[in-house]
Design an enzyme around this catalytic site. Structure first.
Site, PDB file in Angstrom:
ATOM      1  N   ARG A 234     -35.828  93.466  67.914  1.00 13.43           N
ATOM      2  CA  ARG A 234     -37.115  94.106  68.108  1.00 13.43           C
ATOM      3  C   ARG A 234     -37.794  93.614  69.381  1.00 13.43           C
ATOM      4  O   ARG A 234     -38.456  94.359  70.070  1.00 13.43           O
ATOM      5  CB  ARG A 234     -38.023  93.820  66.909  1.00 13.43           C
ATOM      6  CG  ARG A 234     -39.392  94.384  67.147  1.00 13.43           C
ATOM      7  CD  ARG A 234     -40.415  94.279  66.037  1.00 13.43           C
ATOM      8  NE  ARG A 234     -40.027  93.862  64.730  1.00 13.43           N
ATOM      9  CZ  ARG A 234     -39.641  94.673  63.757  1.00 13.43           C
ATOM     10  NH1 ARG A 234     -39.535  95.961  63.989  1.00 13.43           N
ATOM     11  NH2 ARG A 234     -39.358  94.191  62.583  1.00 13.43           N
ATOM     12  N   TYR A 235     -37.669  92.324  69.644  1.00 14.50           N
ATOM     13  CA  TYR A 235     -38.335  91.711  70.793  1.00 14.50           C
ATOM     14  C   TYR A 235     -37.330  91.570  71.933  1.00 14.50           C
ATOM     15  O   TYR A 235     -36.120  91.491  71.697  1.00 14.50           O
ATOM     16  CB  TYR A 235     -38.862  90.330  70.405  1.00 14.50           C
ATOM     17  CG  TYR A 235     -39.888  90.332  69.298  1.00 14.50           C
ATOM     18  CD1 TYR A 235     -41.184  90.768  69.539  1.00 14.50           C
ATOM     19  CD2 TYR A 235     -39.569  89.894  68.023  1.00 14.50           C
ATOM     20  CE1 TYR A 235     -42.140  90.754  68.530  1.00 14.50           C
ATOM     21  CE2 TYR A 235     -40.513  89.876  67.001  1.00 14.50           C
ATOM     22  CZ  TYR A 235     -41.792  90.311  67.272  1.00 14.50           C
ATOM     23  OH  TYR A 235     -42.733  90.290  66.272  1.00 14.50           O
TER      24      TYR A 235
ATOM     25  N   ARG B  30     -35.017  87.931  71.802  1.00 13.40           N
ATOM     26  CA  ARG B  30     -34.548  87.235  70.606  1.00 13.40           C
ATOM     27  C   ARG B  30     -34.151  88.231  69.517  1.00 13.40           C
ATOM     28  O   ARG B  30     -34.678  89.336  69.467  1.00 13.40           O
ATOM     29  CB  ARG B  30     -35.603  86.265  70.082  1.00 13.40           C
ATOM     30  CG  ARG B  30     -36.968  86.852  69.819  1.00 13.40           C
ATOM     31  CD  ARG B  30     -37.999  85.737  69.947  1.00 13.40           C
ATOM     32  NE  ARG B  30     -39.343  86.126  69.517  1.00 13.40           N
ATOM     33  CZ  ARG B  30     -40.182  86.843  70.266  1.00 13.40           C
ATOM     34  NH1 ARG B  30     -39.817  87.292  71.449  1.00 13.40           N
ATOM     35  NH2 ARG B  30     -41.388  87.117  69.823  1.00 13.40           N
TER      36      ARG B  30
ATOM     37  N   CYS C 144     -30.145  84.492  47.995  1.00 21.34           N
ATOM     38  CA  CYS C 144     -31.060  83.357  48.109  1.00 21.34           C
ATOM     39  C   CYS C 144     -30.873  82.460  46.890  1.00 21.34           C
ATOM     40  O   CYS C 144     -30.310  82.883  45.878  1.00 21.34           O
ATOM     41  CB  CYS C 144     -32.508  83.832  48.146  1.00 21.34           C
ATOM     42  SG  CYS C 144     -32.965  84.622  49.701  1.00 21.34           S
TER      43      CYS C 144
ATOM     44  N   CYS D  95     -38.054  85.499  45.645  1.00 20.62           N
ATOM     45  CA  CYS D  95     -39.509  85.641  45.733  1.00 20.62           C
ATOM     46  C   CYS D  95     -39.848  87.074  45.355  1.00 20.62           C
ATOM     47  O   CYS D  95     -39.269  88.015  45.913  1.00 20.62           O
ATOM     48  CB  CYS D  95     -39.999  85.385  47.156  1.00 20.62           C
ATOM     49  SG  CYS D  95     -39.393  83.862  47.891  1.00 20.62           S
TER      50      CYS D  95
ATOM     51  N   CYS E 245     -40.540  89.699  48.164  1.00 19.51           N
ATOM     52  CA  CYS E 245     -39.580  89.640  49.267  1.00 19.51           C
ATOM     53  C   CYS E 245     -39.699  90.857  50.178  1.00 19.51           C
ATOM     54  O   CYS E 245     -39.632  92.004  49.722  1.00 19.51           O
ATOM     55  CB  CYS E 245     -38.164  89.569  48.718  1.00 19.51           C
ATOM     56  SG  CYS E 245     -36.918  89.574  50.035  1.00 19.51           S
TER      57      CYS E 245
ATOM     58  N   ARG F 166     -37.557  91.786  52.247  1.00 20.33           N
ATOM     59  CA  ARG F 166     -36.238  92.414  52.384  1.00 20.33           C
ATOM     60  C   ARG F 166     -35.617  92.723  51.032  1.00 20.33           C
ATOM     61  O   ARG F 166     -34.398  92.703  50.870  1.00 20.33           O
ATOM     62  CB  ARG F 166     -35.308  91.508  53.198  1.00 20.33           C
ATOM     63  CG  ARG F 166     -35.463  91.755  54.656  1.00 20.33           C
ATOM     64  CD  ARG F 166     -34.597  90.959  55.586  1.00 20.33           C
ATOM     65  NE  ARG F 166     -35.443  90.713  56.722  1.00 20.33           N
ATOM     66  CZ  ARG F 166     -35.825  89.517  57.134  1.00 20.33           C
ATOM     67  NH1 ARG F 166     -35.357  88.442  56.556  1.00 20.33           N
ATOM     68  NH2 ARG F 166     -36.651  89.416  58.150  1.00 20.33           N
TER      69      ARG F 166
ATOM     70  N   ASP G 213     -46.498  91.749  53.535  1.00 26.00           N
ATOM     71  CA  ASP G 213     -46.032  93.066  53.966  1.00 26.00           C
ATOM     72  C   ASP G 213     -46.256  94.111  52.865  1.00 26.00           C
ATOM     73  O   ASP G 213     -46.352  93.774  51.688  1.00 26.00           O
ATOM     74  CB  ASP G 213     -44.548  93.003  54.318  1.00 26.00           C
ATOM     75  CG  ASP G 213     -44.294  92.188  55.585  1.00 26.00           C
ATOM     76  OD1 ASP G 213     -45.175  92.186  56.476  1.00 26.00           O
ATOM     77  OD2 ASP G 213     -43.229  91.553  55.675  1.00 26.00           O
TER      78      ASP G 213
ATOM     79  N   ASP H 134     -47.343  91.597  60.253  1.00 21.15           N
ATOM     80  CA  ASP H 134     -46.158  92.260  60.788  1.00 21.15           C
ATOM     81  C   ASP H 134     -46.476  93.752  60.696  1.00 21.15           C
ATOM     82  O   ASP H 134     -46.609  94.295  59.595  1.00 21.15           O
ATOM     83  CB  ASP H 134     -44.912  91.873  59.985  1.00 21.15           C
ATOM     84  CG  ASP H 134     -43.692  91.702  60.880  1.00 21.15           C
ATOM     85  OD1 ASP H 134     -43.564  92.486  61.847  1.00 21.15           O
ATOM     86  OD2 ASP H 134     -42.876  90.807  60.618  1.00 21.15           O
TER      87      ASP H 134
ATOM     88  N   LYS I  75     -44.898  91.181  64.981  1.00 12.54           N
ATOM     89  CA  LYS I  75     -45.980  90.322  64.492  1.00 12.54           C
ATOM     90  C   LYS I  75     -47.184  90.408  65.416  1.00 12.54           C
ATOM     91  O   LYS I  75     -47.053  90.198  66.611  1.00 12.54           O
ATOM     92  CB  LYS I  75     -45.494  88.878  64.425  1.00 12.54           C
ATOM     93  CG  LYS I  75     -44.335  88.658  63.479  1.00 12.54           C
ATOM     94  CD  LYS I  75     -43.836  87.222  63.554  1.00 12.54           C
ATOM     95  CE  LYS I  75     -42.625  87.004  62.673  1.00 12.54           C
ATOM     96  NZ  LYS I  75     -41.408  87.673  63.192  1.00 12.54           N
TER      97      LYS I  75
HETATM   98  C1  LIG Z   1     -40.276  87.192  63.202  1.00 15.46           C
HETATM   99  C2  LIG Z   1     -39.209  87.808  63.970  1.00 15.46           C
HETATM  100  C3  LIG Z   1     -38.676  87.165  65.083  1.00 15.46           C
HETATM  101  C4  LIG Z   1     -39.152  85.821  65.570  1.00 15.46           C
HETATM  102  O1  LIG Z   1     -40.478  85.897  66.015  1.00 15.46           O
HETATM  103  P1  LIG Z   1     -41.182  84.607  66.640  1.00 15.46           P
HETATM  104  O2  LIG Z   1     -42.604  85.032  66.831  1.00 15.46           O
HETATM  105  O3  LIG Z   1     -40.481  84.291  67.920  1.00 15.46           O
HETATM  106  O4  LIG Z   1     -41.053  83.501  65.648  1.00 15.46           O
HETATM  107  C5  LIG Z   1     -37.677  87.813  65.773  1.00 15.46           C
HETATM  108  N1  LIG Z   1     -37.239  89.031  65.412  1.00 15.46           N
HETATM  109  C6  LIG Z   1     -37.755  89.678  64.347  1.00 15.46           C
HETATM  110  C7  LIG Z   1     -37.256  91.034  64.010  1.00 15.46           C
HETATM  111  C8  LIG Z   1     -38.757  89.092  63.592  1.00 15.46           C
HETATM  112  O5  LIG Z   1     -39.255  89.734  62.523  1.00 15.46           O
END
Ligand SMILES: *Cc1c(COP(=O)(O)O)cnc(C)c1O
Length: 412
Positions: free
Chosen positions: A137-138, A141, A150, A154, A157, A159, A318, A355, A362
């Site tokens: 998404r980002y 990362r 798990c 929870c 959850c 997911r 969520d 989120d 986020k």
């Molecule tokens: C939470 C999340 C991350 C990591 O986010 P950070 O703010 O760097 O901790 C990376 N990818 C996805 C899809 C996430 O939901």
């Protein structure tokens, strides 16, 4: 803790007395399993094998099971399976129908009621998956979902569509495809292993996965998202810690919501991870009647520091299908943040995030500290509500091109 021989801190207000009590470290105890040999109890595989997974077990172990819980548990296996480790089960106060531990893991009938704005995939993860089990998404990362299992489940959850396989999602990640994608995408410098819980893998499997990621030159940073230290501290063996420390920089985020989860067993497990040089963070979910209380949350973040864990995020819950009974309001979350910042150690103050529904990622939400801002001045308030003015600096001749021109706020 210090203060031996006294139940209250000197000069305690009602709030500080309550916080002091919540921060006491206690062992989870053996409860129903008093006769189990010590070696078995401390064996994480024994704990997994003896998880509570059926209504019959729950009825036997928790005589105060309510009709809502009974009905919820009967339906749980079509939505999100029931599983609780014996260790974690012992943290439930059977006398308290509203026990904050109980609400997190015992199904309730309300889980089967879905409001129209609730979603199976509330954060739009599936739409951001270039290959199954990887969410990109980002820009720099990825979230790498390594398993759908798990140690305990929870009830809120995010997911639950795939975790525990109760809905037949049939999640079988093929690590080769996910690792291939990461290897072929040089922008990915940070890999977050989650699931399901990556620490459910045995040491060999996890070591194999981490070595493959470490062999990719552009992967700078690896982290694990896990609730195992809280659900199953027995898993945090010296051997596991020794294996993990080969892969630095490696960070680990735990998931704890209430100070009662931070037992002596958990503190010791976290100490072993910290001693292996692994920086520890915590992610909490804001949950109604669990931790939506400023005193509980303040005790929790302070107790996390005692466990060498830095509170990282508080998540607004969520919009997962069937979670309305566990969601606290954003108003409540903001009030909690307002009562943390400035009132306690800065390291203890996490970032509160929503989120964004549908997949925006986020978004931090914060109480207002900037009351107004223009070209000449910034008006701010501190944690006590006192108001201050900061004369805005002139940036002079820019050395760098300004990324963004600051606009005068529009007055409606
Ligand atoms: C939470 C999340 C991350 C990591 O986010 P950070 O703010 O760097 O901790 C990376 N990818 C996805 C899809 C996430 O939901």
């Amino acid at each position: 803790m210090s203060n031996e021989g006294s139940d209250e801190p000197p000069g305690g207000t009602p709030e500080s007395t309550a916080i002091h009590a919540l921060k006491e470290f206690r062992p989870a105890g053996r409860g129903f399993w008093a006769d189990v040999p010590e070696r078995d109890w401390n064996d994480w595989r024994w704990q997994l094998k003896h998880r509570i997974t059926t209504l019959e077990q729950l009825e036997r172990l928790l005589p105060t099971l309510t009709p809502e819980e009974h009905a919820g548990t009967r339906l749980a296996n079509t939505k999100l399976a029931l599983a609780i480790t014996p260790y974690f089960f012992n943290l439930i106060d059977p006398a308290d129908e509203h026990c904050p531990i109980r609400r997190q893991v015992i199904p309730r009938l309300e889980e089967t009621q879905t409001a129209e704005w609730e979603l199976a995939d509330p954060c739009g993860e599936d739409a951001h998956s270039p290959v199954p089990g990887l969410v990109h998404r980002y820009p720099d990362r990825v979230l790498f979902l390594v398993t759908d299992r798990c140690a305990s489940y929870c009830r809120y959850c995010t997911r639950s569509r795939l975790v525990s396989n109760a809905t037949g999602y049939d999640f079988h990640p093929e690590f080769d495809r996910q690792i291939d994608y990461i290897a072929k995408t040089p922008a990915v410098r940070d890999v977050l292993l989650s699931g399901g819980d990556p620490l459910l893998f045995n040491d060999e499997k996890l070591e194999y996965l981490l070595s493959r990621l470490r062999a990719i030159p552009h992967v700078e940073f690896i982290r694990l998202g896990t609730r195992i230290p809280v659900f199953l501290p027995q898993r945090i063996t010296p051997e596991l810690c020794a294996m993990l420390k080969q892969f630095h920089p490696l960070f680990l985020s735990i998931h704890s919501n209430h100070p009662r989860e931070l037992t002596t067993e958990v503190r010791d497990a976290l100490g072993r991870l910290a001693d292996a040089g692994i920086p520890l963070g915590n992610q909490s979910v804001l949950l109604r009647h669990v931790n939506d209380d400023p005193v509980v949350m303040k005790a929790h973040v302070q107790k996390l520091l005692l466990c060498r864990v830095r509170p990282y995020y508080i998540y607004q819950c969520d919009l997962i299908a069937g979670s309305a009974h566990l969601r606290a309001s954003v108003r409540r979350g903001l009030e909690i943040m307002d009562r943390l910042r400035g009132h306690t150690t800065g390291y203890a103050v996490p970032t509160y995030v929503i989120d964004a529904p549908g997949g925006g990622g986020k978004v931090p939400v914060s109480p207002e500290y900037v009351l107004s801002r223009n070209r000449d001045r910034v008006v701010i308030r501190n944690y006590e509500g006192k108001i201050f003015e900061y004369p805005e600096a002139t940036d002079g001749t820019p050395l760098f091109k300004a990324p963004m021109e600051i606009e005068e706020p529009e007055v409606a």
